[in-house]
Design a protein around this motif. Structure first.
Motif, PDB file in Angstrom:
ATOM      1  N   ARG A 101      -5.359  -4.932   7.348  1.00  0.00           N
ATOM      2  CA  ARG A 101      -5.328  -3.536   6.899  1.00  0.00           C
ATOM      3  C   ARG A 101      -5.982  -2.622   7.913  1.00  0.00           C
ATOM      4  NH1 ARG A 101      -9.229  -1.015   4.777  1.00  0.00           N
ATOM      5  NH2 ARG A 101     -10.336  -2.888   4.085  1.00  0.00           N
ATOM      6  N   GLU A 114       1.771   2.524  -3.472  1.00  0.00           N
ATOM      7  CA  GLU A 114       0.713   2.982  -4.385  1.00  0.00           C
ATOM      8  C   GLU A 114       0.986   4.381  -4.924  1.00  0.00           C
ATOM      9  OE1 GLU A 114      -3.136   0.532  -2.559  1.00  0.00           O
ATOM     10  OE2 GLU A 114      -2.807   2.654  -2.063  1.00  0.00           O
ATOM     11  N   LYS A 115       1.571   5.264  -4.106  1.00  0.00           N
ATOM     12  CA  LYS A 115       1.785   6.647  -4.548  1.00  0.00           C
ATOM     13  C   LYS A 115       2.771   6.718  -5.699  1.00  0.00           C
ATOM     14  CE  LYS A 115       0.782   8.682  -0.034  1.00  0.00           C
ATOM     15  NZ  LYS A 115       1.285   9.541   1.074  1.00  0.00           N
ATOM     16  N   ILE A 147      -4.155   2.065  -7.143  1.00  0.00           N
ATOM     17  CA  ILE A 147      -4.725   1.762  -5.843  1.00  0.00           C
ATOM     18  C   ILE A 147      -5.109   0.286  -5.819  1.00  0.00           C
ATOM     19  CG2 ILE A 147      -6.527   2.319  -4.189  1.00  0.00           C
ATOM     20  CD1 ILE A 147      -4.486   4.528  -4.639  1.00  0.00           C
ATOM     21  N   GLU A 162     -11.449   4.973  -0.152  1.00  0.00           N
ATOM     22  CA  GLU A 162     -10.989   6.174   0.543  1.00  0.00           C
ATOM     23  C   GLU A 162      -9.587   6.572   0.090  1.00  0.00           C
ATOM     24  OE1 GLU A 162     -11.345   5.603   4.698  1.00  0.00           O
ATOM     25  OE2 GLU A 162     -13.500   5.209   4.648  1.00  0.00           O
ATOM     26  N   ARG A 163      -8.732   5.589  -0.211  1.00  0.00           N
ATOM     27  CA  ARG A 163      -7.386   5.918  -0.674  1.00  0.00           C
ATOM     28  C   ARG A 163      -7.425   6.563  -2.049  1.00  0.00           C
ATOM     29  NH1 ARG A 163      -6.249   0.621   0.971  1.00  0.00           N
ATOM     30  NH2 ARG A 163      -5.480   0.042  -1.106  1.00  0.00           N
ATOM     31  N   LYS A 164      -8.378   6.160  -2.880  1.00  0.00           N
ATOM     32  CA  LYS A 164      -8.527   6.805  -4.187  1.00  0.00           C
ATOM     33  C   LYS A 164      -8.914   8.269  -4.036  1.00  0.00           C
ATOM     34  CE  LYS A 164      -9.754   2.704  -6.907  1.00  0.00           C
ATOM     35  NZ  LYS A 164     -10.815   2.007  -7.686  1.00  0.00           N
ATOM     36  N   ILE A 167      -5.189   1.472   8.018  1.00  0.00           N
ATOM     37  CA  ILE A 167      -5.108   1.876   6.616  1.00  0.00           C
ATOM     38  C   ILE A 167      -6.518   1.897   6.052  1.00  0.00           C
ATOM     39  CG2 ILE A 167      -4.215   1.262   4.344  1.00  0.00           C
ATOM     40  CD1 ILE A 167      -1.871  -0.087   5.717  1.00  0.00           C
ATOM     41  N   ILE A 222       0.839  -1.208   0.000  1.00  0.00           N
ATOM     42  CA  ILE A 222       0.000   0.000   0.000  1.00  0.00           C
ATOM     43  C   ILE A 222       0.871   1.254   0.000  1.00  0.00           C
ATOM     44  CG2 ILE A 222      -1.744   1.262   1.327  1.00  0.00           C
ATOM     45  CD1 ILE A 222      -2.875  -1.393   2.217  1.00  0.00           C
ATOM     46  N   ASP A 223       2.023   1.211   0.678  1.00  0.00           N
ATOM     47  CA  ASP A 223       2.919   2.372   0.653  1.00  0.00           C
ATOM     48  C   ASP A 223       3.455   2.646  -0.746  1.00  0.00           C
ATOM     49  OD1 ASP A 223       2.551   2.761   3.327  1.00  0.00           O
ATOM     50  OD2 ASP A 223       4.390   1.722   3.945  1.00  0.00           O
ATOM     51  N   SER A 268      -9.670   0.917  -0.147  1.00  0.00           N
ATOM     52  CA  SER A 268      -9.183   1.377  -1.451  1.00  0.00           C
ATOM     53  C   SER A 268     -10.009   2.553  -1.963  1.00  0.00           C
ATOM     54  CB  SER A 268      -9.218   0.219  -2.455  1.00  0.00           C
ATOM     55  OG  SER A 268     -10.538  -0.302  -2.573  1.00  0.00           O
ATOM     56  N   GLN A 310      -8.225  10.166  -1.475  1.00  0.00           N
ATOM     57  CA  GLN A 310      -7.051  10.878  -0.972  1.00  0.00           C
ATOM     58  C   GLN A 310      -6.050  11.144  -2.083  1.00  0.00           C
ATOM     59  OE1 GLN A 310      -5.458   8.646   2.303  1.00  0.00           O
ATOM     60  NE2 GLN A 310      -7.293   8.857   3.565  1.00  0.00           N
TER      61      GLN A 310
END
Length: 506
Positions: A490, A458-459, A464, A500-502, A495, A455-456, A498, A504
């Motif tokens: 997770r 992904e940036k 994602i 919510e990470r999108k 964390i 997950i780290d 997915s 962000q």
């Protein structure tokens, strides 16, 4: 059928937990700091016990005597340093594994004015010694003059100049006592009203005045109220910002489209509002002094020796050293006049001997268990957390010849210092996750570490990863894991999903 009574004798075996055995079990699960408190209590009530002052080796000029004994086919060495060496068994190439400074106190200047002295903390001058040259509580006075002011003291100083009447000052003090270290008021106003027997409106009025104290936002009852007080001071609390404060859960989910509709603003205004919100302080009381956090003191040190193996040593600096004063025992026994006195001295001698024996056995047990844990987790010490092996209490118990409950007590509240940091001994006990290629099982901690690394990344990749995609990647790496297990790990790592990470990432 006739009924009758008869006397029978039966022989059997059983374990009776004597008070001495209960004490040994209790000492085994205590940390070194807790053990020190127990030994201090024993020193106070047992006249035959005294603290041993270790003599420096440089002064004695004598080599420390060492003792060897066999444990499970391994020769361990114990000496004055309470160290254990098993270099050959703990070698990194073992095929079985890879198959404070004190504050300066400044004396007050004799020419200091009374106005300067009034700014400092209040001191109870009634404890001053006669003649004005000494104090009974010098340490307490120095501590009061040098320590940081707490949040409660800071609020009390402001309440004293707020113009409260006597009843209002009493209410303000009760409210201040209900403030936590973050600056939030955790007391129930209705409960305070019933306890003090006053009008709830009066408590609300006093609280409204306290909301003007520094730091801004202090004594708020919730995060939205804390942010509201800070925005009011900056003259930025308009209807749009009020709507944003009332819908912080949408901001946490990064649902910006819903926020735009609720606040009635465009994208640019919403970005500015969020930027202003981030500049606020959600914990206004965190800047003030509080009780210092206790530093973790390791019970065991693990170091790499010259042969490539691992050396396990007890932290003897925190271990209490006690011994039986045989001279004093011989002196008082000779002067005993009654059987009660002799019985008391005999009991004290037995308790002292048992305490020393329990402390020695505790040290040996911790060394044996720690050594086995290091042997099992040697790959972690060499290569990192991804090579942490699955380990349970039964495996260690079978290896050292003890019961699982004993291993559980030994690893409770014990910390080990390794080249990779300080860890609790229970950190090395992790559940196993089976592999899909028939190889060795994977540790749950190492799998969590792999999920976090995925997950780290992904940036940098811009992709994602969903939980299903993470399952596929892990299965390609030989980890047989279910999607719900990935979701559980997770969430344990805090964390977001997915989706919510999108948001962000956008």
């Amino acid at each position: 059928m006739a009924l009758g009574q008869r006397l029978e004798l039966k022989q059997g075996q059983g374990l009776v937990i004597t008070p001495q055995l209960q004490q040994a079990i209790k000492l085994l699960q205590l940390s070194n700091l807790e053990l020190e408190a127990v030994v201090e209590a024993e020193l106070e009530k047992n006249p035959l016990l005294q603290r041993e002052d270790p003599e420096p080796v440089a002064e004695t000029g004598q080599d420390s005597e060492r003792e060897t004994f066999e444990t499970d086919g391994r020769e361990l060495e114990l000496g004055d340093g309470d160290s254990l060496r098993a270099g050959s068994d703990l070698d990194a190439s073992n095929s079985d594994l890879y198959g404070d400074e004190a504050p300066t106190v400044r004396e007050p200047d004799s020419a200091a004015s009374s106005a300067d002295m009034s700014d400092g903390p209040m001191v109870d001058w009634s404890k001053a010694g006669k003649g004005g040259g000494s104090f009974d509580g010098d340490e307490d006075m120095e501590r009061a003059l040098t320590r940081e002011k707490t949040l409660q003291e800071h609020l009390t100083d402001q309440a004293l100049i707020a113009g409260f009447s006597a009843p209002e000052m009493a209410i303000a003090q009760v409210l201040i006592d209900g403030v936590d270290e973050g600056g939030y008021l955790r007391a129930d106003l209705s409960e305070i009203s019933d306890r003090l027997g006053c009008d709830p409106a009066l408590i609300e009025a006093v609280l409204a005045t306290c909301h003007g104290f520094e730091p801004t936002g202090v004594m708020a009852r919730s995060v939205p109220e804390c942010l509201k007080l800070q925005l009011i001071e900056r003259n930025r609390f308009d209807p749009a910002m009020e709507a944003l404060i009332d819908n912080l859960e949408l901001l946490a989910r990064r649902d910006l489209s819903a926020l735009r509709k609720v606040c009635g603003v465009d994208d640019e205004d919403l970005s500015d509002m969020i930027r202003e919100l981030k500049a606020l302080t959600p914990r206004p009381g965190a800047a003030f002094g509080s009780e210092p956090s206790q530093t973790v003191v390791p019970d065991v040190f693990v170091r790499q020796d010259a042969t490539g193996g691992w050396r396990v040593d007890l932290n003897t600096d925190t271990l209490p050293r006690v011994l039986v004063d045989q001279k004093y025992h011989a002196q008082v026994v000779g002067g005993a006049r009654s059987s009660e006195e002799k019985s008391y001295l005999s009991e004290c001698l037995n308790q002292a001997n048992w305490l020393i024996k329990s402390l020695d056995q505790r040290a040996r047990t911790i060394l044996k268990v720690s050594s086995e844990i290091v042997r099992q987790q040697d790959a972690f010490l060499v290569y990192g957390v991804e090579h942490l092996r699955p380990l349970n209490l039964k495996t260690v118990a079978d290896a050292v010849g003890m019961h699982e409950s004993t291993i559980s007590r030994v690893t409770s509240n014990k910390y080990v210092s390794t080249p990779r940091g300080v860890f609790e001994l229970k950190f090395f006990f992790t559940s196993s996750i089976q592999s899909n290629d028939g190889s060795e099982a994977h540790s749950a901690e190492s799998v969590r570490h792999k999920i976090k690394n995925l997950i780290d990344g992904e940036k940098s990749s811009g992709e994602i990863l969903s939980d299903d995609r993470i399952v596929e990647i892990l299965k390609e790496a030989g980890v047989d894991i279910a999607r719900r297990t990935v979701a559980k790990y997770r969430e344990a790592l805090r964390i977001p999903s997915s989706v919510e990470r999108k948001r962000q990432l956008k």
